[in-house]
Design a protein around this motif. Structure first.
Motif, PDB file in Angstrom:
ATOM      1  N   LEU A 136       0.819  -1.211   0.000  1.00  0.00           N
ATOM      2  CA  LEU A 136       0.000   0.000   0.000  1.00  0.00           C
ATOM      3  C   LEU A 136       0.851   1.259   0.000  1.00  0.00           C
ATOM      4  O   LEU A 136       0.521   2.249  -0.663  1.00  0.00           O
ATOM      5  N   PHE A 137       1.954   1.220   0.755  1.00  0.00           N
ATOM      6  CA  PHE A 137       2.769   2.417   0.962  1.00  0.00           C
ATOM      7  C   PHE A 137       4.246   2.076   0.787  1.00  0.00           C
ATOM      8  O   PHE A 137       4.923   1.710   1.752  1.00  0.00           O
ATOM      9  N   PRO A 138       4.767   2.200  -0.421  1.00  0.00           N
ATOM     10  CA  PRO A 138       6.183   1.881  -0.663  1.00  0.00           C
ATOM     11  C   PRO A 138       7.146   2.841   0.038  1.00  0.00           C
ATOM     12  O   PRO A 138       8.362   2.611   0.016  1.00  0.00           O
ATOM     13  N   GLU A 139       6.612   3.889   0.668  1.00  0.00           N
ATOM     14  CA  GLU A 139       7.472   4.802   1.425  1.00  0.00           C
ATOM     15  C   GLU A 139       8.105   4.100   2.635  1.00  0.00           C
ATOM     16  O   GLU A 139       9.177   4.486   3.106  1.00  0.00           O
ATOM     17  N   PHE A 140       7.421   3.070   3.149  1.00  0.00           N
ATOM     18  CA  PHE A 140       7.999   2.291   4.237  1.00  0.00           C
ATOM     19  C   PHE A 140       9.172   1.474   3.713  1.00  0.00           C
ATOM     20  O   PHE A 140       9.187   1.049   2.555  1.00  0.00           O
ATOM     21  N   VAL A 141      10.142   1.220   4.573  1.00  0.00           N
ATOM     22  CA  VAL A 141      11.283   0.375   4.233  1.00  0.00           C
ATOM     23  C   VAL A 141      11.230  -0.868   5.115  1.00  0.00           C
ATOM     24  O   VAL A 141      11.057  -0.751   6.336  1.00  0.00           O
ATOM     25  N   LYS A 142      11.332  -2.033   4.515  1.00  0.00           N
ATOM     26  CA  LYS A 142      11.376  -3.257   5.311  1.00  0.00           C
ATOM     27  C   LYS A 142      12.641  -3.228   6.153  1.00  0.00           C
ATOM     28  O   LYS A 142      13.744  -3.019   5.640  1.00  0.00           O
ATOM     29  N   ALA A 143      12.480  -3.435   7.451  1.00  0.00           N
ATOM     30  CA  ALA A 143      13.610  -3.344   8.363  1.00  0.00           C
ATOM     31  C   ALA A 143      14.445  -4.620   8.318  1.00  0.00           C
ATOM     32  O   ALA A 143      14.021  -5.669   8.799  1.00  0.00           O
ATOM     33  N   THR A 144      15.596  -4.522   7.701  1.00  0.00           N
ATOM     34  CA  THR A 144      16.591  -5.601   7.702  1.00  0.00           C
ATOM     35  C   THR A 144      17.943  -4.949   7.976  1.00  0.00           C
ATOM     36  O   THR A 144      18.119  -3.738   7.791  1.00  0.00           O
TER      37      THR A 144
ATOM     38  N   LEU B  24       9.200  -2.370  10.116  1.00  0.00           N
ATOM     39  CA  LEU B  24       9.322  -1.357   9.070  1.00  0.00           C
ATOM     40  C   LEU B  24       9.995  -0.106   9.621  1.00  0.00           C
ATOM     41  O   LEU B  24       9.964   0.166  10.833  1.00  0.00           O
ATOM     42  N   TRP B  25      10.537   0.679   8.708  1.00  0.00           N
ATOM     43  CA  TRP B  25      11.239   1.921   9.048  1.00  0.00           C
ATOM     44  C   TRP B  25      10.673   3.029   8.185  1.00  0.00           C
ATOM     45  O   TRP B  25      10.468   2.849   6.989  1.00  0.00           O
ATOM     46  N   LEU B  26      10.412   4.176   8.788  1.00  0.00           N
ATOM     47  CA  LEU B  26       9.892   5.310   8.030  1.00  0.00           C
ATOM     48  C   LEU B  26      10.478   6.597   8.587  1.00  0.00           C
ATOM     49  O   LEU B  26      10.046   7.095   9.625  1.00  0.00           O
ATOM     50  N   ASP B  27      11.500   7.114   7.920  1.00  0.00           N
ATOM     51  CA  ASP B  27      12.086   8.405   8.311  1.00  0.00           C
ATOM     52  C   ASP B  27      12.395   8.478   9.801  1.00  0.00           C
ATOM     53  O   ASP B  27      12.032   9.437  10.489  1.00  0.00           O
ATOM     54  N   GLY B  28      13.062   7.452  10.312  1.00  0.00           N
ATOM     55  CA  GLY B  28      13.443   7.446  11.717  1.00  0.00           C
ATOM     56  C   GLY B  28      12.408   6.873  12.662  1.00  0.00           C
ATOM     57  O   GLY B  28      12.637   6.782  13.868  1.00  0.00           O
ATOM     58  N   ILE B  29      11.259   6.454  12.136  1.00  0.00           N
ATOM     59  CA  ILE B  29      10.188   5.883  12.960  1.00  0.00           C
ATOM     60  C   ILE B  29      10.249   4.355  12.859  1.00  0.00           C
ATOM     61  O   ILE B  29      10.212   3.798  11.766  1.00  0.00           O
ATOM     62  N   ARG B  30      10.330   3.708  14.016  1.00  0.00           N
ATOM     63  CA  ARG B  30      10.345   2.239  14.072  1.00  0.00           C
ATOM     64  C   ARG B  30       8.901   1.742  14.162  1.00  0.00           C
ATOM     65  O   ARG B  30       8.160   2.128  15.060  1.00  0.00           O
ATOM     66  N   VAL B  31       8.529   0.874  13.217  1.00  0.00           N
ATOM     67  CA  VAL B  31       7.132   0.459  13.092  1.00  0.00           C
ATOM     68  C   VAL B  31       7.012  -1.059  13.208  1.00  0.00           C
ATOM     69  O   VAL B  31       7.769  -1.802  12.571  1.00  0.00           O
ATOM     70  N   GLU B  32       6.059  -1.490  14.004  1.00  0.00           N
ATOM     71  CA  GLU B  32       5.748  -2.914  14.142  1.00  0.00           C
ATOM     72  C   GLU B  32       4.347  -3.158  13.584  1.00  0.00           C
ATOM     73  O   GLU B  32       3.405  -2.420  13.910  1.00  0.00           O
ATOM     74  N   VAL B  33       4.196  -4.161  12.734  1.00  0.00           N
ATOM     75  CA  VAL B  33       2.912  -4.485  12.105  1.00  0.00           C
ATOM     76  C   VAL B  33       2.387  -5.806  12.666  1.00  0.00           C
ATOM     77  O   VAL B  33       3.118  -6.806  12.717  1.00  0.00           O
ATOM     78  N   LYS B  34       1.123  -5.810  13.084  1.00  0.00           N
ATOM     79  CA  LYS B  34       0.483  -7.020  13.570  1.00  0.00           C
ATOM     80  C   LYS B  34      -0.880  -7.160  12.892  1.00  0.00           C
ATOM     81  O   LYS B  34      -1.532  -6.160  12.587  1.00  0.00           O
ATOM     82  N   ALA B  35      -1.309  -8.397  12.680  1.00  0.00           N
ATOM     83  CA  ALA B  35      -2.610  -8.640  12.059  1.00  0.00           C
ATOM     84  C   ALA B  35      -3.331  -9.750  12.823  1.00  0.00           C
ATOM     85  O   ALA B  35      -2.713 -10.660  13.373  1.00  0.00           O
ATOM     86  N   CYS B  36      -4.657  -9.642  12.850  1.00  0.00           N
ATOM     87  CA  CYS B  36      -5.482 -10.641  13.532  1.00  0.00           C
ATOM     88  C   CYS B  36      -6.726 -10.910  12.700  1.00  0.00           C
ATOM     89  O   CYS B  36      -7.368  -9.973  12.208  1.00  0.00           O
ATOM     90  N   ARG B  37      -7.077 -12.183  12.555  1.00  0.00           N
ATOM     91  CA  ARG B  37      -8.268 -12.576  11.809  1.00  0.00           C
ATOM     92  C   ARG B  37      -9.453 -12.734  12.758  1.00  0.00           C
ATOM     93  O   ARG B  37      -9.324 -13.344  13.821  1.00  0.00           O
ATOM     94  N   ALA B  38     -10.598 -12.165  12.357  1.00  0.00           N
ATOM     95  CA  ALA B  38     -11.806 -12.227  13.190  1.00  0.00           C
ATOM     96  C   ALA B  38     -12.618 -13.460  12.818  1.00  0.00           C
ATOM     97  O   ALA B  38     -13.027 -13.614  11.672  1.00  0.00           O
ATOM     98  N   ASN B  39     -12.848 -14.315  13.800  1.00  0.00           N
ATOM     99  CA  ASN B  39     -13.593 -15.542  13.519  1.00  0.00           C
ATOM    100  C   ASN B  39     -14.317 -16.031  14.760  1.00  0.00           C
ATOM    101  O   ASN B  39     -13.948 -15.699  15.894  1.00  0.00           O
ATOM    102  N   SER B  40     -15.343 -16.826  14.522  1.00  0.00           N
ATOM    103  CA  SER B  40     -16.068 -17.445  15.621  1.00  0.00           C
ATOM    104  C   SER B  40     -15.136 -18.391  16.368  1.00  0.00           C
ATOM    105  O   SER B  40     -14.309 -19.073  15.767  1.00  0.00           O
ATOM    106  N   THR B  41     -15.276 -18.423  17.689  1.00  0.00           N
ATOM    107  CA  THR B  41     -14.432 -19.301  18.496  1.00  0.00           C
ATOM    108  C   THR B  41     -15.059 -20.680  18.689  1.00  0.00           C
ATOM    109  O   THR B  41     -14.525 -21.506  19.421  1.00  0.00           O
TER     110      THR B  41
END
Length: 241
Positions: free
Chosen positions: A91-99, A116-133
């Motif tokens: 979505l946003f190629p401005e982010f840099v994959k942190a390696t 991810l890294w963005l102009d000195g900002i350290r970014v952590e990405v998390k995702a969760c799927r919504a489902n019946s338990t």
């Protein structure tokens, strides 16, 4: 799938077709690529209960309700470790994959502690799927529509959170018909009072420093202060970072 099946059942009842044939269509074992729903649609077209325009309407409605259903078929590790950050980078190629290769010259202490890294900002990405338990059936068969997740008070679960190692979190909520985005700082995470302990990792980040790792379970209502539109994720990270 159940929404489509219910609608097809209703149309078959209105078709005036042979009841025995209809029962065979519903009960006969499906053999790929001839699914039960596909045979039901073929019969409805053959009996002129629906025309092609109605067929495409049913198709488009189903596709819209299930546009992210494939994400529920992903293995947990693949989904949890790679999909989220790849999605944000797409979505946003401005982010840099942190390696180490990508950011060692500007962040020499990097040790894999954020995504991810963005102009000195350290970014952590998390995702969760919504489902019946409810137990039984595949994760995809229990996937929630956004409306279902909301009405059932689904609690999104984000884990392995290390607030000392990043500045901003991007959390993605995945429903089978919608994606939700929440952007919050490490400080905002702490202030929610929802961060519970998970375990402590040695040797994460700066060598020899013990890093707290936690998790949260939060409803959409509790996450509401951090909700952003997809198009605004990048700007929200910049503003908060």
């Amino acid at each position: 799938m159940k929404e489509l099946r219910n609608e097809l059942d209703m149309l078959l009842n209105q078709s005036g077709g042979d009841k025995n044939t209809i029962e065979v269509i519903k009960s006969e074992k499906a053999v790929f690529p001839f699914s039960t729903e596909g045979r039901m649609l073929a019969y409805l077209l053959a009996t002129q209960t629906i025309n092609y325009e109605k067929y495409m309407e049913l198709h488009n409605e189903y596709a819209k309700r299930n546009q992210y259903l494939d994400l529920f078929d992903m293995a947990p590790r693949t989904f949890g470790e790679t999909w989220g950050e790849k999605h944000i980078l797409g979505l946003f190629p401005e982010f840099v994959k942190a390696t180490k290769e990508n950011i060692s010259s500007i962040y020499p202490d990097f040790d894999g502690e954020f995504d991810l890294w963005l102009d000195g900002i350290r970014v952590e990405v998390k995702a969760c799927r919504a489902n019946s338990t409810k137990t039984g059936g595949s994760l995809a068969s229990r996937a929630y529509l956004h409306s279902e997740a909301t009405s059932n008070g689904f609690k999104y679960h984000y884990q392995q959170l290390k607030p000392s190692c990043c500045d901003v979190f991007i959390w993605i909520g995945v429903c089978r018909d919608d994606l939700l985005y929440w952007v919050l700082t490490s400080d905002e995470l702490q202030k929610t009072g929802k961060l519970g302990s998970q375990h402590r990792n040695e040797n994460t980040g700066v060598a020899g420093v013990e890093v707290f790792e936690g998790q949260v379970f939060m409803t959409e209502e509790e996450l509401k202060p951090f909700l952003v539109d997809e198009k605004d994720v990048l700007n929200a990270v910049r503003r908060k970072g």
